[in-house]
Design an enzyme around this catalytic site. Structure first.
Site, PDB file in Angstrom:
ATOM      1  N   CYS A 106      -2.259   8.889   3.230  1.00 45.03           N
ATOM      2  CA  CYS A 106      -2.062   8.521   1.821  1.00 45.03           C
ATOM      3  C   CYS A 106      -3.323   8.733   1.010  1.00 45.03           C
ATOM      4  O   CYS A 106      -3.262   8.894  -0.209  1.00 45.03           O
ATOM      5  CB  CYS A 106      -1.581   7.077   1.714  1.00 45.03           C
ATOM      6  SG  CYS A 106      -2.659   5.898   2.550  1.00 45.03           S
TER       7      CYS A 106
ATOM      8  N   GLU B 244       0.885  -1.165   0.000  1.00 45.76           N
ATOM      9  CA  GLU B 244       0.000   0.000   0.000  1.00 45.76           C
ATOM     10  C   GLU B 244       0.918   1.207   0.000  1.00 45.76           C
ATOM     11  O   GLU B 244       1.556   1.521   1.002  1.00 45.76           O
ATOM     12  CB  GLU B 244      -0.923  -0.014   1.225  1.00 45.76           C
ATOM     13  CG  GLU B 244      -2.096   0.940   1.100  1.00 45.76           C
ATOM     14  CD  GLU B 244      -1.812   2.285   1.743  1.00 45.76           C
ATOM     15  OE1 GLU B 244      -1.513   3.232   0.992  1.00 45.76           O
ATOM     16  OE2 GLU B 244      -1.877   2.377   2.970  1.00 45.76           O
TER      17      GLU B 244
ATOM     18  N   GLU C 217       3.008  14.288  -3.814  1.00 48.47           N
ATOM     19  CA  GLU C 217       2.181  14.057  -2.628  1.00 48.47           C
ATOM     20  C   GLU C 217       2.603  15.050  -1.544  1.00 48.47           C
ATOM     21  O   GLU C 217       3.757  15.054  -1.104  1.00 48.47           O
ATOM     22  CB  GLU C 217       2.348  12.620  -2.140  1.00 48.47           C
ATOM     23  CG  GLU C 217       1.381  12.235  -1.051  1.00 48.47           C
ATOM     24  CD  GLU C 217       1.445  10.754  -0.696  1.00 48.47           C
ATOM     25  OE1 GLU C 217       0.475  10.237  -0.122  1.00 48.47           O
ATOM     26  OE2 GLU C 217       2.481  10.117  -0.995  1.00 48.47           O
TER      27      GLU C 217
END
Length: 493
Positions: free
Chosen positions: A296, A262, A394
């Protein structure tokens, strides 16, 4: 449990300096100890055992010694233990939330929500543990019966991040144990205390010694490499950055190791011209600012239709400017600190770069001058270029960049123009159009008219370079099992 004294009592009860948990025993680290900071004020809240290769190997030894017995007990017994774990964690919401606030920094409200979410994984997998799958039937050619069953994959190496120290551990431990696997866990060095506390509660729930082993460490590469090179380890589950995930996949490939990943996200938040803007802003506040934007799944880039952009920005700005920034332990705090100084520097650099490229600050929450920790003001950026670094990278912080759009095909190109594909958010009144647009978005999870996508009963995971496999739901249990079948002669003698 929110006072300094009660928090220190809890930390002391963990015996963090002997915080390597192997075979039910708490051991000192062969590499000494390391400090755990409170990011709200940079104070040292605990010194934790620093495990190395010796402890990593000992953890696998313990997991191997416990593996046969744990796999052999009935699904019902495992289910009952997991359910007791759920009850114990739910009963310790305040204490665990205080730990999370202290080592992670998130607000107490966010921390309590995380603990509740973490507990739910143990309830979900307590229920799934008894729903064993298998098939039996004749082969088409006749003369043979085929029996298909599942067996535990074996010892699982679990590597968890700092942003959800309880939930990420629970999301891996619960299905692994439900499937009959034993585990070795490396929590993030920034937040080892919560993992140790969860392991202690699971021991109280009846998890046998050696089934869960925890190795806090500053030498993550050495510890994880030791596990990946050990033939007894049969599974890797990692949550973290895409860069580290790539390295681990290279190592796992040498042994053709079963791996779940992940990885990073860059979630778009799309607002169409017919969206309910009040609802969209409500969702944006959750999707962007939960955990200070350090998730995330956090909304990373906002694509707002030009016809409604001014009104959306006005409503969003009003909400952002009233956010209360401060230590997570303060009950009034809505946005806590970032995890460390490097995180602050990265977020600030992305904002500065966007402004240099023509963006402007439309709103910003106040950060009290007396705060001494790792804080960055919640910030709303407008007039952001579609190719700005703050859109392409990100952020992992409380910054919301807004890009306007008119053409849907161009929008889809912008949304999908990234190597990431973890989550996305979409607001539109026309549900048919929303679903049609959602089907064009390359993301594993899409929130439609809601700002939250995570649920233990749903398969969590991404597309493209956001990961492999799924966590949660029945799919999460399957990650820790292997299919085996028996071909039985059924011919007449």
């Amino acid at each position: 449990m929110t006072t300094t004294d009660s928090l220190q009592d809890r930390i002391a009860s963990l015996d963090a300096q002997r915080g390597v948990l192997v075979g039910g025993r708490r051991l000192p680290g062969s590499l000494g100890t390391f400090d755990v900071e409170d990011p709200a004020d940079k104070s040292v809240i605990a010194r934790v055992a620093n495990g190395g290769v010796a402890e990593a190997t000992a953890a696998v030894d313990a997991a191997a010694a416990a593996a046969t017995d744990w796999a052999a007990i009935s699904p019902r017994q495992r289910s009952e233990i997991l359910y007791r774990g759920f009850e114990l964690i739910r009963g310790e919401v305040d204490g665990l939330a205080a730990l999370i606030c202290a080592e992670n920094g998130k607000s107490i409200a966010d921390a309590r929500a995380e603990v509740t979410y973490a507990a739910e994984f143990f309830r979900w997998y307590a229920e799934e543990a008894v729903r064993t799958e298998g098939t039996y039937g004749p082969a088409p050619a006749g003369g043979v019966r085929t029996v298909v069953t599942r067996r535990p994959v074996g010892i699982a190496a679990l590597v968890t991040p700092w942003n959800f120290p309880a939930a990420m551990a629970a999301r891996k431990i619960a299905p692994a144990l439900a499937a009959g696997c034993t585990v070795v866990l490396k929590p993030a060095a920034e937040t080892p205390l919560t993992a140790l506390a969860v392991a202690r509660l699971l021991a109280r729930a009846g998890v046998p010694d050696g089934v869960i082993n925890v190795v806090p460490t500053l030498e993550a590469g050495e510890v994880v490499r030791t596990w990946l090179e050990d033939d007894r380890v049969r599974k890797l589950s990692f949550t973290g950055s895409t860069g580290v995930g790539r390295l681990l996949l290279h190592q796992a490939a040498d042994r053709v190791l079963n791996a779940s990943m992940e990885l990073g996200g860059n979630a778009p938040f799309v607002v169409t011209e017919d969206a309910d803007l009040t609802a969209a802003v409500d969702g944006a506040m959750i999707a962007k600012f939960r955990g200070g934007g350090q998730a995330c799944t956090a909304a990373n880039r906002f694509y707002v239709h030009a016809d409604v952009a001014d009104e959306f920005v006005r409503l969003f700005a009003d909400r952002i400017e009233t956010l209360v920034v401060g230590p997570g332990s303060n009950p009034d705090t809505e946005i806590g600190p970032l995890i460390n100084g490097r995180a602050v520097e990265k977020v600030a650099a992305l904002v500065d770069d966007a402004i240099a490229g023509g963006a402007r600050v439309a709103a910003q929450a106040a950060v009290p001058a007396e705060l001494g920790g790792y804080f960055h003001a919640p910030t709303l950026l407008v007039d952001v270029a579609p190719d700005a670094s703050v859109v392409r990278e990100e952020i992992f912080g409380p910054v919301a960049p807004v890009v306007t759009w008119r053409d849907e095909n161009e929008l889809v190109g912008l949304v999908n123009g990234t190597e990431m594909g973890l989550s996305a958010y979409l607001y539109a009144r026309d549900l048919k159009r929303a679903l049609q647009l959602a089907e064009r978005i390359e993301a594993g999870m899409i929130g439609i008219n809601r700002g939250l996508v995570s649920d233990p009963s749903a398969p969590f995971g991404g597309l493209k370079q956001s990961g492999l496999g799924r966590e949660g739901a029945r799919e999460g249990l399957a990650e820790y099992a292997e299919i085996q079948y028996f071909s039985v002669d059924w011919s007449e003698s």
